[in-house]
Design a protein around this motif. Structure first.
Motif, PDB file in Angstrom:
ATOM      1  N   THR A 137       0.987  -1.171   0.127  1.00 29.30           N
ATOM      2  CA  THR A 137      -0.085  -0.255  -0.319  1.00 29.30           C
ATOM      3  C   THR A 137       0.857   1.192   0.204  1.00 29.30           C
ATOM      4  O   THR A 137       1.935   1.235   0.547  1.00 29.30           O
ATOM      5  N   SER A 138       0.106   2.236  -1.143  1.00 31.69           N
ATOM      6  CA  SER A 138       1.627   3.551  -0.552  1.00 31.69           C
ATOM      7  C   SER A 138       0.039   4.880  -1.350  1.00 31.69           C
ATOM      8  O   SER A 138      -1.689   4.267  -1.429  1.00 31.69           O
ATOM      9  N   SER A 139       0.572   5.897  -0.722  1.00 33.92           N
ATOM     10  CA  SER A 139       0.256   6.929  -0.919  1.00 33.92           C
ATOM     11  C   SER A 139       0.484   8.298  -1.308  1.00 33.92           C
ATOM     12  O   SER A 139       1.548   8.277  -1.163  1.00 33.92           O
ATOM     13  N   ARG A 140       0.014   9.700  -1.846  1.00 35.96           N
ATOM     14  CA  ARG A 140       0.715  10.635  -2.474  1.00 35.96           C
ATOM     15  C   ARG A 140       0.233  11.494  -1.509  1.00 35.96           C
ATOM     16  O   ARG A 140      -0.961  11.663  -1.721  1.00 35.96           O
ATOM     17  N   LYS A 141       1.261  11.762  -1.385  1.00 33.53           N
ATOM     18  CA  LYS A 141       0.584  13.220   0.044  1.00 33.53           C
ATOM     19  C   LYS A 141       0.373  14.645  -1.522  1.00 33.53           C
ATOM     20  O   LYS A 141       0.725  15.271  -2.270  1.00 33.53           O
ATOM     21  N   VAL A 142      -1.321  14.594  -1.262  1.00 35.20           N
ATOM     22  CA  VAL A 142      -1.635  16.298  -2.225  1.00 35.20           C
ATOM     23  C   VAL A 142      -1.966  17.666  -1.354  1.00 35.20           C
ATOM     24  O   VAL A 142      -1.820  19.011  -2.941  1.00 35.20           O
ATOM     25  N   THR A 143      -1.406  18.054  -0.612  1.00 36.35           N
ATOM     26  CA  THR A 143      -1.852  19.195   0.304  1.00 36.35           C
ATOM     27  C   THR A 143      -0.837  19.262   1.118  1.00 36.35           C
ATOM     28  O   THR A 143      -0.757  18.394   1.781  1.00 36.35           O
ATOM     29  N   GLY A 144      -0.454  20.617   1.319  1.00 36.23           N
ATOM     30  CA  GLY A 144       0.473  20.546   2.136  1.00 36.23           C
ATOM     31  C   GLY A 144       0.199  21.067   3.351  1.00 36.23           C
ATOM     32  O   GLY A 144      -1.243  21.435   3.487  1.00 36.23           O
ATOM     33  N   GLY A 191     -12.612  10.216   6.927  1.00 33.82           N
ATOM     34  CA  GLY A 191     -11.380   9.790   5.663  1.00 33.82           C
ATOM     35  C   GLY A 191     -12.135   8.413   4.785  1.00 33.82           C
ATOM     36  O   GLY A 191     -12.189   8.425   3.341  1.00 33.82           O
ATOM     37  N   GLY A 192     -12.243   7.175   5.203  1.00 35.41           N
ATOM     38  CA  GLY A 192     -13.337   6.490   4.510  1.00 35.41           C
ATOM     39  C   GLY A 192     -11.597   5.382   3.987  1.00 35.41           C
ATOM     40  O   GLY A 192     -11.666   5.240   2.810  1.00 35.41           O
ATOM     41  N   VAL A 193     -10.496   5.558   3.802  1.00 34.55           N
ATOM     42  CA  VAL A 193      -9.086   5.138   3.528  1.00 34.55           C
ATOM     43  C   VAL A 193      -9.884   4.118   3.430  1.00 34.55           C
ATOM     44  O   VAL A 193      -9.545   2.750   3.891  1.00 34.55           O
ATOM     45  N   ARG A 194      -8.990   3.960   1.869  1.00 38.00           N
ATOM     46  CA  ARG A 194      -8.801   2.803   1.284  1.00 38.00           C
ATOM     47  C   ARG A 194      -7.946   2.566   0.268  1.00 38.00           C
ATOM     48  O   ARG A 194      -7.197   3.604   0.001  1.00 38.00           O
ATOM     49  N   PHE A 212      -7.007   8.699   0.579  1.00 37.16           N
ATOM     50  CA  PHE A 212      -8.470   9.887   1.552  1.00 37.16           C
ATOM     51  C   PHE A 212      -9.467   9.216   0.769  1.00 37.16           C
ATOM     52  O   PHE A 212      -9.826  10.177  -0.128  1.00 37.16           O
ATOM     53  N   GLN A 213     -10.348   8.740   0.635  1.00 43.04           N
ATOM     54  CA  GLN A 213     -12.205   8.595  -0.055  1.00 43.04           C
ATOM     55  C   GLN A 213     -13.168   9.133   0.082  1.00 43.04           C
ATOM     56  O   GLN A 213     -14.081   9.395  -1.207  1.00 43.04           O
TER      57      GLN A 213
END
Length: 266
Positions: free
Chosen positions: A45-52, A189-192, A231-232
């Motif tokens: 699993t991984s994710s990109r940060k889109v907002t600082g 966020g309902g993370v998936r 975050f979904q």
């Protein structure tokens, strides 16, 4: 009669908030890296940060204590957040996280208490609350996570509860039966993740409505719903769920966009 202390909460972004009460300055889950990087969370699993962050770490000022739900995911503690910990006297987190972080980090298991005490300030009793950061039996994969319930003299409505990253379980719901809650910071966020399909790793808006119906808090503040690809359920999804909720639940929601501060009655 004890005078109620004003409670100020600033949403910095993601799960990160600054809590100010009675001279205390407490920080939750420090995430201050710039956007753009992809973070690995383990098991593919991984994710990109889109907002600082809305407030840079350098502009925070002194922090008395950090309440860290868990250290092993970059959306709850990133590189800049780790650097910040070195200048903070008190860091509270899960037991396994305290072992990894070392130093004077204090580890707590769900149900354990500790105190923040300093001359001239109200003593804050901190109780670690249970979390399950994923589906049943996922603990060995997702790791240990805790939330925090904070109590101090003069609270009119009840404790301040930071849920931490968790789905809704019986143990999480039972917090309402053991600790009267006045204000709750809801990690949503309902993370998936694509690799694990429909499995959820944080609370959905629908489950948050159910939790607030049990808690009946005076104020509920959503956090941990923006700033990352995994975050979904963004704000509009959460708003629809609470708009359809009973008035006692609907009226408790207080939105703080990143960078905003609210003074609430504790």
């Amino acid at each position: 009669m004890t005078t109620a202390e004003p409670l100020r909460i600033t949403h910095i972004g993601g799960p990160t908030t600054l809590i100010e009460v009675g001279g205390w300055r407490l920080l939750t889950d420090p995430t201050f890296d710039a956007p753009g990087r992809r973070y690995a969370f383990g098991w593919g699993t991984s994710s990109r940060k889109v907002t600082g962050p809305a407030i840079p770490a350098a502009d925070l000022g002194p922090i008395d204590a950090v309440l860290l739900s868990h250290d092993h995911h970059g959306d709850n503690l990133d590189d800049t957040g780790r650097a910040l910990l070195t200048g903070v006297d008190t860091v509270l987190t899960a037991v396994s996280g305290a072992r990894r972080l070392g130093g004077d980090t204090q580890g707590l298991r769900a149900g354990q208490n500790t105190r923040l005490a300093r001359s001239g300030r109200p003593t804050i009793e901190v109780t670690a609350t249970p979390c399950r950061h994923g589906p049943p039996l996922s603990g060995p994969i997702v790791g240990d996570v805790i939330g925090f319930a904070l109590r101090w003299a003069g609270q009119q409505h009840g404790a301040l509860w930071i849920t931490g990253d968790t789905v809704l379980t019986r143990r999480v719901r039972d917090v309402a039966t053991r600790i009267p809650i006045g204000t709750v910071l809801l990690h949503l966020g309902g993370v998936r993740f694509p690799i694990t399909g429909p499995l959820r790793y944080s609370m959905t808006a629908r489950r948050a409505v159910q939790l607030c119906a049990a808690l009946r808090p005076h104020t509920a503040i959503p956090v941990h719903y923006e700033g990352w690809q995994h975050f979904q359920e963004p704000r509009d999804v959460i708003e629809r769920a609470f708009t359809a909720a009973p008035p006692s639940v609907r009226d408790s929601i207080h939105w703080l966009s990143p960078g905003e501060t609210a003074t609430v009655t504790a």
